[in-house]
Design an enzyme around this catalytic site. Structure first.
Site, PDB file in Angstrom:
ATOM      1  N   ARG A  24       0.830  -1.213   0.000  1.00 21.21           N
ATOM      2  CA  ARG A  24       0.000   0.000   0.000  1.00 21.21           C
ATOM      3  C   ARG A  24       0.861   1.258   0.000  1.00 21.21           C
ATOM      4  O   ARG A  24       0.509   2.241   0.659  1.00 21.21           O
ATOM      5  CB  ARG A  24      -0.956   0.001   1.198  1.00 21.21           C
ATOM      6  CG  ARG A  24      -1.877  -1.205   1.270  1.00 21.21           C
ATOM      7  CD  ARG A  24      -2.925  -1.137   0.152  1.00 21.21           C
ATOM      8  NE  ARG A  24      -4.009  -2.043   0.448  1.00 21.21           N
ATOM      9  CZ  ARG A  24      -5.242  -1.645   0.771  1.00 21.21           C
ATOM     10  NH1 ARG A  24      -5.536  -0.388   0.843  1.00 21.21           N
ATOM     11  NH2 ARG A  24      -6.168  -2.540   1.000  1.00 21.21           N
ATOM     12  N   ARG A  28      -3.582   6.610   0.867  1.00 20.79           N
ATOM     13  CA  ARG A  28      -4.160   7.731   1.616  1.00 20.79           C
ATOM     14  C   ARG A  28      -3.217   8.450   2.571  1.00 20.79           C
ATOM     15  O   ARG A  28      -3.501   9.563   2.978  1.00 20.79           O
ATOM     16  CB  ARG A  28      -5.402   7.247   2.376  1.00 20.79           C
ATOM     17  CG  ARG A  28      -6.578   7.021   1.448  1.00 20.79           C
ATOM     18  CD  ARG A  28      -7.773   6.457   2.178  1.00 20.79           C
ATOM     19  NE  ARG A  28      -7.519   5.086   2.585  1.00 20.79           N
ATOM     20  CZ  ARG A  28      -8.384   4.343   3.260  1.00 20.79           C
ATOM     21  NH1 ARG A  28      -9.550   4.840   3.610  1.00 20.79           N
ATOM     22  NH2 ARG A  28      -8.082   3.104   3.577  1.00 20.79           N
ATOM     23  N   ARG A  37      -7.114  12.163  -5.283  1.00 24.27           N
ATOM     24  CA  ARG A  37      -8.282  11.385  -4.846  1.00 24.27           C
ATOM     25  C   ARG A  37      -9.527  12.248  -4.718  1.00 24.27           C
ATOM     26  O   ARG A  37     -10.632  11.783  -5.007  1.00 24.27           O
ATOM     27  CB  ARG A  37      -7.932  10.707  -3.501  1.00 24.27           C
ATOM     28  CG  ARG A  37      -9.061   9.958  -2.822  1.00 24.27           C
ATOM     29  CD  ARG A  37      -9.384   8.678  -3.565  1.00 24.27           C
ATOM     30  NE  ARG A  37     -10.436   7.912  -2.909  1.00 24.27           N
ATOM     31  CZ  ARG A  37     -11.737   8.061  -3.162  1.00 24.27           C
ATOM     32  NH1 ARG A  37     -12.149   8.946  -4.042  1.00 24.27           N
ATOM     33  NH2 ARG A  37     -12.618   7.304  -2.530  1.00 24.27           N
ATOM     34  N   ASP A  74      -6.785  -2.312  -7.593  1.00 21.19           N
ATOM     35  CA  ASP A  74      -7.285  -2.946  -6.373  1.00 21.19           C
ATOM     36  C   ASP A  74      -7.540  -4.423  -6.653  1.00 21.19           C
ATOM     37  O   ASP A  74      -7.763  -4.810  -7.792  1.00 21.19           O
ATOM     38  CB  ASP A  74      -8.567  -2.268  -5.882  1.00 21.19           C
ATOM     39  CG  ASP A  74      -8.843  -2.642  -4.439  1.00 21.19           C
ATOM     40  OD1 ASP A  74      -8.199  -2.076  -3.538  1.00 21.19           O
ATOM     41  OD2 ASP A  74      -9.657  -3.555  -4.207  1.00 21.19           O
ATOM     42  N   TYR A 150     -14.968 -11.359  -0.037  1.00 22.28           N
ATOM     43  CA  TYR A 150     -15.563 -10.039  -0.294  1.00 22.28           C
ATOM     44  C   TYR A 150     -16.846 -10.158  -1.131  1.00 22.28           C
ATOM     45  O   TYR A 150     -17.816  -9.431  -0.914  1.00 22.28           O
ATOM     46  CB  TYR A 150     -14.570  -9.137  -1.030  1.00 22.28           C
ATOM     47  CG  TYR A 150     -13.534  -8.477  -0.142  1.00 22.28           C
ATOM     48  CD1 TYR A 150     -13.901  -7.511   0.798  1.00 22.28           C
ATOM     49  CD2 TYR A 150     -12.185  -8.799  -0.246  1.00 22.28           C
ATOM     50  CE1 TYR A 150     -12.951  -6.892   1.605  1.00 22.28           C
ATOM     51  CE2 TYR A 150     -11.230  -8.183   0.556  1.00 22.28           C
ATOM     52  CZ  TYR A 150     -11.619  -7.228   1.485  1.00 22.28           C
ATOM     53  OH  TYR A 150     -10.679  -6.623   2.277  1.00 22.28           O
TER      54      TYR A 150
HETATM   55  O1  1CP Z   1       0.577   1.025  -3.549  1.00 23.00           O
HETATM   56  C1  1CP Z   1      -0.371   0.250  -3.446  1.00 23.00           C
HETATM   57  O2  1CP Z   1      -0.276  -0.820  -2.826  1.00 23.00           O
HETATM   58  C2  1CP Z   1      -1.664   0.635  -4.074  1.00 23.00           C
HETATM   59  C3  1CP Z   1      -2.395  -0.406  -4.840  1.00 23.00           C
HETATM   60  C4  1CP Z   1      -3.360  -1.243  -3.984  1.00 23.00           C
HETATM   61  C5  1CP Z   1      -3.217  -2.587  -3.625  1.00 23.00           C
HETATM   62  C6  1CP Z   1      -2.033  -3.487  -3.868  1.00 23.00           C
HETATM   63  C7  1CP Z   1      -4.609  -0.801  -3.481  1.00 23.00           C
HETATM   64  C8  1CP Z   1      -5.161   0.564  -3.622  1.00 23.00           C
HETATM   65  N1  1CP Z   1      -5.243  -1.869  -2.912  1.00 23.00           N
HETATM   66  C9  1CP Z   1      -4.415  -2.968  -2.954  1.00 23.00           C
HETATM   67  C10 1CP Z   1      -4.678  -4.316  -2.473  1.00 23.00           C
HETATM   68  C11 1CP Z   1      -5.854  -4.578  -1.626  1.00 23.00           C
HETATM   69  N2  1CP Z   1      -7.113  -4.049  -1.691  1.00 23.00           N
HETATM   70  C12 1CP Z   1      -5.862  -5.567  -0.594  1.00 23.00           C
HETATM   71  C13 1CP Z   1      -4.700  -6.496  -0.283  1.00 23.00           C
HETATM   72  C14 1CP Z   1      -3.687  -5.875   0.610  1.00 23.00           C
HETATM   73  C15 1CP Z   1      -4.053  -5.815   2.064  1.00 23.00           C
HETATM   74  O3  1CP Z   1      -4.278  -6.872   2.691  1.00 23.00           O
HETATM   75  O4  1CP Z   1      -4.067  -4.693   2.595  1.00 23.00           O
HETATM   76  C16 1CP Z   1      -7.139  -5.562  -0.021  1.00 23.00           C
HETATM   77  C17 1CP Z   1      -7.629  -6.427   1.121  1.00 23.00           C
HETATM   78  C18 1CP Z   1      -7.926  -4.601  -0.718  1.00 23.00           C
HETATM   79  C19 1CP Z   1      -9.369  -4.276  -0.507  1.00 23.00           C
HETATM   80  C20 1CP Z   1      -9.582  -2.846  -0.203  1.00 23.00           C
HETATM   81  N3  1CP Z   1      -9.474  -1.866  -1.133  1.00 23.00           N
HETATM   82  C21 1CP Z   1      -9.814  -2.251   1.049  1.00 23.00           C
HETATM   83  C22 1CP Z   1      -9.984  -2.992   2.391  1.00 23.00           C
HETATM   84  C23 1CP Z   1     -11.425  -3.185   2.649  1.00 23.00           C
HETATM   85  C24 1CP Z   1     -11.738  -3.873   3.964  1.00 23.00           C
HETATM   86  O5  1CP Z   1     -12.168  -3.179   4.880  1.00 23.00           O
HETATM   87  O6  1CP Z   1     -11.590  -5.085   4.045  1.00 23.00           O
HETATM   88  C25 1CP Z   1      -9.891  -0.864   0.847  1.00 23.00           C
HETATM   89  C26 1CP Z   1     -10.164   0.210   1.862  1.00 23.00           C
HETATM   90  C27 1CP Z   1      -9.651  -0.633  -0.541  1.00 23.00           C
HETATM   91  C28 1CP Z   1      -9.579   0.679  -1.237  1.00 23.00           C
HETATM   92  C29 1CP Z   1      -8.230   1.085  -1.681  1.00 23.00           C
HETATM   93  N4  1CP Z   1      -7.415   0.305  -2.481  1.00 23.00           N
HETATM   94  C30 1CP Z   1      -6.266   1.002  -2.754  1.00 23.00           C
HETATM   95  C31 1CP Z   1      -6.361   2.281  -2.107  1.00 23.00           C
HETATM   96  C32 1CP Z   1      -5.335   3.371  -2.180  1.00 23.00           C
HETATM   97  C33 1CP Z   1      -7.593   2.333  -1.435  1.00 23.00           C
HETATM   98  C34 1CP Z   1      -8.152   3.512  -0.639  1.00 23.00           C
HETATM   99  C35 1CP Z   1      -9.262   4.120  -1.403  1.00 23.00           C
HETATM  100  C36 1CP Z   1      -9.583   5.561  -1.083  1.00 23.00           C
HETATM  101  O7  1CP Z   1      -8.742   6.436  -1.250  1.00 23.00           O
HETATM  102  O8  1CP Z   1     -10.736   5.823  -0.726  1.00 23.00           O
END
Ligand code: 1CP
Length: 343
Positions: A24, A28, A37, A74, A150
């Site tokens: 990540r 954010r 964003r 994502d 999910y």
């Molecule tokens: O640099 C990077 O890593 C950005 C690319 C990236 C990756 C590799 C994002 C952007 N998401 C992910 C993987 C991802 N997405 C995972 C696996 C990694 C981990 O375990 O943390 C998972 C579980 C998700 C699902 C997801 N997407 C969530 C979690 C939801 C939950 O509560 O279970 C969330 C909040 C997102 C949104 C998201 N994805 C990425 C970003 C920057 C964001 C935030 C969105 C925003 O700005 O509102």
């Protein structure tokens, strides 16, 4: 890519200073991310703009000079492409308007169409064009199990109650769904490789929901199926595969399999003992507790150097966090960590 420390580590070659990137790394916690964003209500709309994805992927590279970049996208793009109706509303996690609520919903699924994800492949091409020549790009997907969780739950959750019920009541149908997802992940990663990624990471972020034999039955079996498909295809046969299992109920020694190149350790794993068992077999990535980045500079320095010291004789070490960075972290603290690694 010959000069990439990250690729060298994946090939189990020694580096005097370990390569670093972190889960990540674009997101954010970065003010430059927040600035872009705020132009989008739904996060997914932002993921569908390849130029913006490239810009976001490069932000942490430009700021910290990291050794690898990860595709900005994502894991939930696949369930979205299966028409489950994904949206990320303001201040909330992901929500599916059309989740998998019954076995009939699985039967009714249209065949997976890779063309629905062309925006991701364009983002790979765009990012590769903009990255420094020796900076590799990591592609990724969720594990079939994590995507299924999910898709059934309809979003994020603390306890994944609906997913547990579905697993109890419809195990066979769940397995059919996992097979569909495994094949979709394969096609998706294959096309990412065709578009230019240099390594791939599989995120089994909800491995910890599975107790006893269920980890094998519903997660590992399908992740292995995916990795076998990758190794059998000439396009993807030589691509390094990194596996991240979040807090699995089994020792990593009993989880790994020969198709894996590198194991990404959750922050609770004991890197010292695992490194003794994995030496000369698997590269290791990890595993600073992201919460350390909320502490003083001295604490960050100490915790980072502790890991570097343990791993200094390990050919194939990649410094990373033990899970994704959180939005409450100050980017200056990340700089402290990066400086401590490179000292
Ligand atoms: O640099 C990077 O890593 C950005 C690319 C990236 C990756 C590799 C994002 C952007 N998401 C992910 C993987 C991802 N997405 C995972 C696996 C990694 C981990 O375990 O943390 C998972 C579980 C998700 C699902 C997801 N997407 C969530 C979690 C939801 C939950 O509560 O279970 C969330 C909040 C997102 C949104 C998201 N994805 C990425 C970003 C920057 C964001 C935030 C969105 C925003 O700005 O509102």
């Amino acid at each position: 890519m010959k000069n990439s420390k990250f690729i060298k580590a994946l090939n189990l070659q020694a580096n005097s200073i370990p390569p670093v990137w972190f889960m990540r790394q674009a997101g954010r916690y970065l003010p430059e991310y927040q600035k872009i964003r705020k132009n989008y209500t739904n996060f997914l709309d932002m993921c569908k703009q390849p130029r913006t994805c490239a810009e976001l992927a490069l932000q942490p590279i430009d700021r910290f000079g990291l050794d690898a970049s990860i595709l900005f996208s994502d894991i939930l793009t696949i369930p979205d492409a299966l028409n489950l109706g994904l949206a990320f509303h303001e201040g909330e996690g992901p929500k599916f308007s059309n989740p998998i609520s019954s076995p009939q919903d699985i039967q009714k699924l249209l065949p997976f169409d890779i063309n629905n994800l062309n925006y991701v492949f364009k983002a790979v091409e765009e990012t590769k064009n903009q990255l420094p020549q020796d900076t590799p790009l990591i592609g990724f997907c969720g594990s079939p199990w994590t995507l299924a969780a999910y898709s059934i739950e309809g979003g994020g959750s603390k306890d994944f109650h609906k997913t547990h019920a579905f697993m109890r009541e419809h195990p066979k149908e769940l397995q059919n769904f996992l097979e569909i997802l495994s094949k979709a992940c394969f096609e998706y990663l294959r096309q990412q490789v065709m578009s230019g990624v240099n390594a791939i990471q599989i995120f089994d972020s909800w491995a910890d929901l599975l107790s006893g034999d269920n980890l094998e039955t519903f997660s590992l079996k399908y992740t292995r199926m995916l990795c076998k498909l990758l190794k059998e295809d000439p396009v993807t046969a030589d691509i390094p595969i990194i596996l991240f299992e979040k807090s699995p109920n089994k020792k990593l020694e009993d989880i790994v399999f020969k198709e894996i190149t590198c194991v990404s350790l959750y922050w609770q794993e004991d890197i010292e003992s695992i490194s003794k068992n994995f030496k000369d077999q698997y590269a290791i990535q990890g595993n600073l507790d992201p919460k350390v980045l909320l502490k003083s500079d001295e604490s960050i320095w100490e915790a980072t150097q502790r890991i570097c010291n343990i791993m200094k004789e390990y050919p194939g070490f990649i410094f990373n966090l033990g899970h994704g960075i959180t939005p409450d972290i100050d980017p200056n603290k990340v700089q402290v960590m990066v400086d401590a690694i490179r000292q």
